[in-house]
Design a protein around this motif. Structure first.
Motif, PDB file in Angstrom:
ATOM      1  N   ALA A  92      10.317   3.418  -1.741  1.00  0.00           N
ATOM      2  CA  ALA A  92       9.349   3.190  -2.817  1.00  0.00           C
ATOM      3  C   ALA A  92       8.186   2.329  -2.337  1.00  0.00           C
ATOM      4  CB  ALA A  92      10.049   2.534  -4.015  1.00  0.00           C
ATOM      5  N   LEU A  93       8.496   1.125  -1.855  1.00  0.00           N
ATOM      6  CA  LEU A  93       7.437   0.186  -1.477  1.00  0.00           C
ATOM      7  C   LEU A  93       6.682   0.637  -0.235  1.00  0.00           C
ATOM      8  CD1 LEU A  93       6.039  -2.468  -2.112  1.00  0.00           C
ATOM      9  CD2 LEU A  93       7.780  -3.644  -0.752  1.00  0.00           C
ATOM     10  N   LEU A  94       7.398   1.044   0.808  1.00  0.00           N
ATOM     11  CA  LEU A  94       6.744   1.451   2.052  1.00  0.00           C
ATOM     12  C   LEU A  94       5.836   2.663   1.859  1.00  0.00           C
ATOM     13  CD1 LEU A  94       6.259   1.209   5.071  1.00  0.00           C
ATOM     14  CD2 LEU A  94       8.406   2.448   5.467  1.00  0.00           C
ATOM     15  N   PRO A  95       6.285   3.742   1.212  1.00  0.00           N
ATOM     16  CA  PRO A  95       5.373   4.880   0.994  1.00  0.00           C
ATOM     17  C   PRO A  95       4.159   4.506   0.150  1.00  0.00           C
ATOM     18  CG  PRO A  95       7.637   5.558   0.662  1.00  0.00           C
ATOM     19  CD  PRO A  95       7.658   4.068   0.779  1.00  0.00           C
ATOM     20  N   PHE A  96       4.347   3.611  -0.820  1.00  0.00           N
ATOM     21  CA  PHE A  96       3.218   3.193  -1.653  1.00  0.00           C
ATOM     22  C   PHE A  96       2.163   2.477  -0.820  1.00  0.00           C
ATOM     23  CE2 PHE A  96       1.342  -0.427  -3.952  1.00  0.00           C
ATOM     24  CZ  PHE A  96       0.530   0.271  -4.831  1.00  0.00           C
ATOM     25  N   LEU A  97       2.595   1.483  -0.051  1.00  0.00           N
ATOM     26  CA  LEU A  97       1.644   0.721   0.770  1.00  0.00           C
ATOM     27  C   LEU A  97       1.004   1.603   1.840  1.00  0.00           C
ATOM     28  CD1 LEU A  97       3.651  -2.607   1.271  1.00  0.00           C
ATOM     29  CD2 LEU A  97       1.631  -2.259  -0.170  1.00  0.00           C
ATOM     30  N   ASN A  98       1.749   2.572   2.321  1.00  0.00           N
ATOM     31  CA  ASN A  98       1.263   3.433   3.397  1.00  0.00           C
ATOM     32  C   ASN A  98       0.270   4.472   2.906  1.00  0.00           C
ATOM     33  OD1 ASN A  98       1.369   3.669   6.153  1.00  0.00           O
ATOM     34  ND2 ASN A  98       3.037   5.151   6.161  1.00  0.00           N
ATOM     35  N   SER A  99       0.250   4.741   1.608  1.00  0.00           N
ATOM     36  CA  SER A  99      -0.583   5.827   1.090  1.00  0.00           C
ATOM     37  C   SER A  99      -1.905   5.355   0.493  1.00  0.00           C
ATOM     38  CB  SER A  99       0.190   6.615   0.024  1.00  0.00           C
ATOM     39  OG  SER A  99       0.533   5.776  -1.069  1.00  0.00           O
ATOM     40  N   VAL A 100      -2.006   4.089   0.120  1.00  0.00           N
ATOM     41  CA  VAL A 100      -3.256   3.596  -0.473  1.00  0.00           C
ATOM     42  C   VAL A 100      -4.313   3.488   0.615  1.00  0.00           C
ATOM     43  CG1 VAL A 100      -4.373   1.721  -1.739  1.00  0.00           C
ATOM     44  CG2 VAL A 100      -1.985   2.315  -2.223  1.00  0.00           C
ATOM     45  N   PRO A 101      -5.476   4.103   0.471  1.00  0.00           N
ATOM     46  CA  PRO A 101      -6.499   4.062   1.520  1.00  0.00           C
ATOM     47  C   PRO A 101      -7.116   2.684   1.664  1.00  0.00           C
ATOM     48  CG  PRO A 101      -7.349   5.153  -0.438  1.00  0.00           C
ATOM     49  CD  PRO A 101      -5.877   4.926  -0.680  1.00  0.00           C
ATOM     50  N   ALA A 102      -7.600   2.402   2.885  1.00  0.00           N
ATOM     51  CA  ALA A 102      -8.218   1.106   3.165  1.00  0.00           C
ATOM     52  C   ALA A 102      -9.415   0.861   2.264  1.00  0.00           C
ATOM     53  CB  ALA A 102      -8.634   1.039   4.636  1.00  0.00           C
ATOM     54  N   LEU A 103     -10.186   1.902   1.993  1.00  0.00           N
ATOM     55  CA  LEU A 103     -11.358   1.749   1.134  1.00  0.00           C
ATOM     56  C   LEU A 103     -10.955   1.330  -0.273  1.00  0.00           C
ATOM     57  CD1 LEU A 103     -14.400   2.016   0.787  1.00  0.00           C
ATOM     58  CD2 LEU A 103     -14.071   4.447   0.274  1.00  0.00           C
ATOM     59  N   GLY A 104      -9.853   1.888  -0.759  1.00  0.00           N
ATOM     60  CA  GLY A 104      -9.373   1.505  -2.086  1.00  0.00           C
ATOM     61  C   GLY A 104      -8.986   0.034  -2.148  1.00  0.00           C
ATOM     62  N   TRP A 105      -8.245  -0.429  -1.130  1.00  0.00           N
ATOM     63  CA  TRP A 105      -7.878  -1.845  -1.097  1.00  0.00           C
ATOM     64  C   TRP A 105      -9.113  -2.724  -0.977  1.00  0.00           C
ATOM     65  CZ3 TRP A 105      -3.685  -2.925  -3.204  1.00  0.00           C
ATOM     66  CH2 TRP A 105      -2.459  -2.325  -2.909  1.00  0.00           C
ATOM     67  N   ALA A 106     -10.109  -2.272  -0.185  1.00  0.00           N
ATOM     68  CA  ALA A 106     -11.324  -3.073   0.000  1.00  0.00           C
ATOM     69  C   ALA A 106     -12.059  -3.275  -1.324  1.00  0.00           C
ATOM     70  CB  ALA A 106     -12.242  -2.401   1.025  1.00  0.00           C
ATOM     71  N   ILE A 107     -12.175  -2.225  -2.104  1.00  0.00           N
ATOM     72  CA  ILE A 107     -12.860  -2.321  -3.398  1.00  0.00           C
ATOM     73  C   ILE A 107     -12.061  -3.198  -4.360  1.00  0.00           C
ATOM     74  CG2 ILE A 107     -13.637  -1.012  -5.406  1.00  0.00           C
ATOM     75  CD1 ILE A 107     -14.188   1.322  -3.490  1.00  0.00           C
ATOM     76  N   LEU A 108     -10.743  -2.989  -4.385  1.00  0.00           N
ATOM     77  CA  LEU A 108      -9.902  -3.810  -5.263  1.00  0.00           C
ATOM     78  C   LEU A 108      -9.918  -5.273  -4.831  1.00  0.00           C
ATOM     79  CD1 LEU A 108      -6.810  -1.466  -5.762  1.00  0.00           C
ATOM     80  CD2 LEU A 108      -8.568  -2.049  -7.440  1.00  0.00           C
ATOM     81  N   GLY A 109      -9.975  -5.509  -3.519  1.00  0.00           N
ATOM     82  CA  GLY A 109     -10.021  -6.882  -3.023  1.00  0.00           C
ATOM     83  C   GLY A 109     -11.239  -7.625  -3.537  1.00  0.00           C
TER      84      GLY A 109
END
Length: 252
Positions: A92-109
């Motif tokens: 659950a956790l590993l596939p979730f973290l592995n699938s979110v794109p870097a750009l998505g995290w950058a915008i959310l950050g």
């Protein structure tokens, strides 16, 4: 064979540099800048007052690598010590973290933490955690079963086995995780800094893009290439050889 490899390692980059110079002579400076102009900007970003951006990015990446290793290893150890959590961590956790794109995290950050160090470090850490988890999990799977069985004859404590047997055997995998995370961290950090930082190479690249300053864009890429290559050659390679000698196996 050794001489051929050495010659290829030297002639390959020289040929690429010659092709770059030729392309620069036949292209607009906005498209392909002169190698000498890029070299000047590279020196600026490494050794002059502008180097503050480079070393700010470096500190952020090192902090993110340490955090990602601690969090990723902690999750893997949790899954091993408490088997009921294994599916939660690995499926659950590993596939979730592995699938979110870097750009998505950058915008959310930027949305969550604003423009600054926190946003960049959190984004890079979240991207690197899966790399650390995968390496550590593979290390756990490949531990010497005979050695662990012998350890069980002396103690049944999972905690003692973890820190006295498994952790030392996992050090090559820890190095592999850090090595991969460090190189990937530069790619992610520049994206995060591009969107949400007041300093760093990502900000330098963004300003260069806005000013159509192609030499500086090239120089930021060269700076990252130089730093990663130097750290690989003078830090990770010796550590890898050290672990290989201790284990009697190949390099990490």
């Amino acid at each position: 064979m050794v001489r051929a490899r050495t010659a290829l390692a030297v002639l390959g980059p020289l040929a690429a540099l010659a092709m770059w110079w030729w392309a620069a002579q036949n292209s607009s400076p906005l498209t392909v800048p002169q190698p000498l102009d890029v070299a000047r900007r590279t020196i600026d970003l490494l050794f002059t007052a502008e180097s503050v951006h480079t070393w700010t990015s470096m500190v952020r990446i090192l902090a993110a690598v340490v955090l990602a290793l601690l969090i990723g290893s902690g999750l893997v150890f949790l899954a091993r010590l408490v088997p009921v959590t294994e599916s939660l961590v690995t499926k659950a956790l590993l596939p979730f973290l592995n699938s979110v794109p870097a750009l998505g995290w950058a915008i959310l950050g930027v949305i969550w933490f604003g423009v600054g160090n926190s946003a960049v470090i959190v984004v890079v850490t979240l991207i690197l955690i899966p790399f650390c988890m995968v390496n550590m999990w593979e290390g756990m799977r490949n531990l010497d079963a005979g050695l662990q069985e012998m350890a069980r004859s002396f103690t049944r404590s999972r905690v003692k086995m973890l820190f006295r047997i498994q952790v030392p055997l996992l050090m090559p995998y820890v190095l592999a995780a850090v090595r991969l995370s460090f190189s990937v961290g530069w790619k992610v950090a520049l994206i995060a800094e591009f969107f949400g930082a007041r300093s760093g190479l990502g900000l330098v690249m963004n300003r260069a893009r806005q000013a159509f300053d192609t030499p500086t864009v090239f120089a930021t890429i060269v700076v990252v290439l130089v730093i990663v290559t130097v750290v690989e050659r003078f830090v990770f390679d010796p550590m890898s050889q050290m672990f290989a000698r201790r284990s009697g196996g190949g390099a990490a």
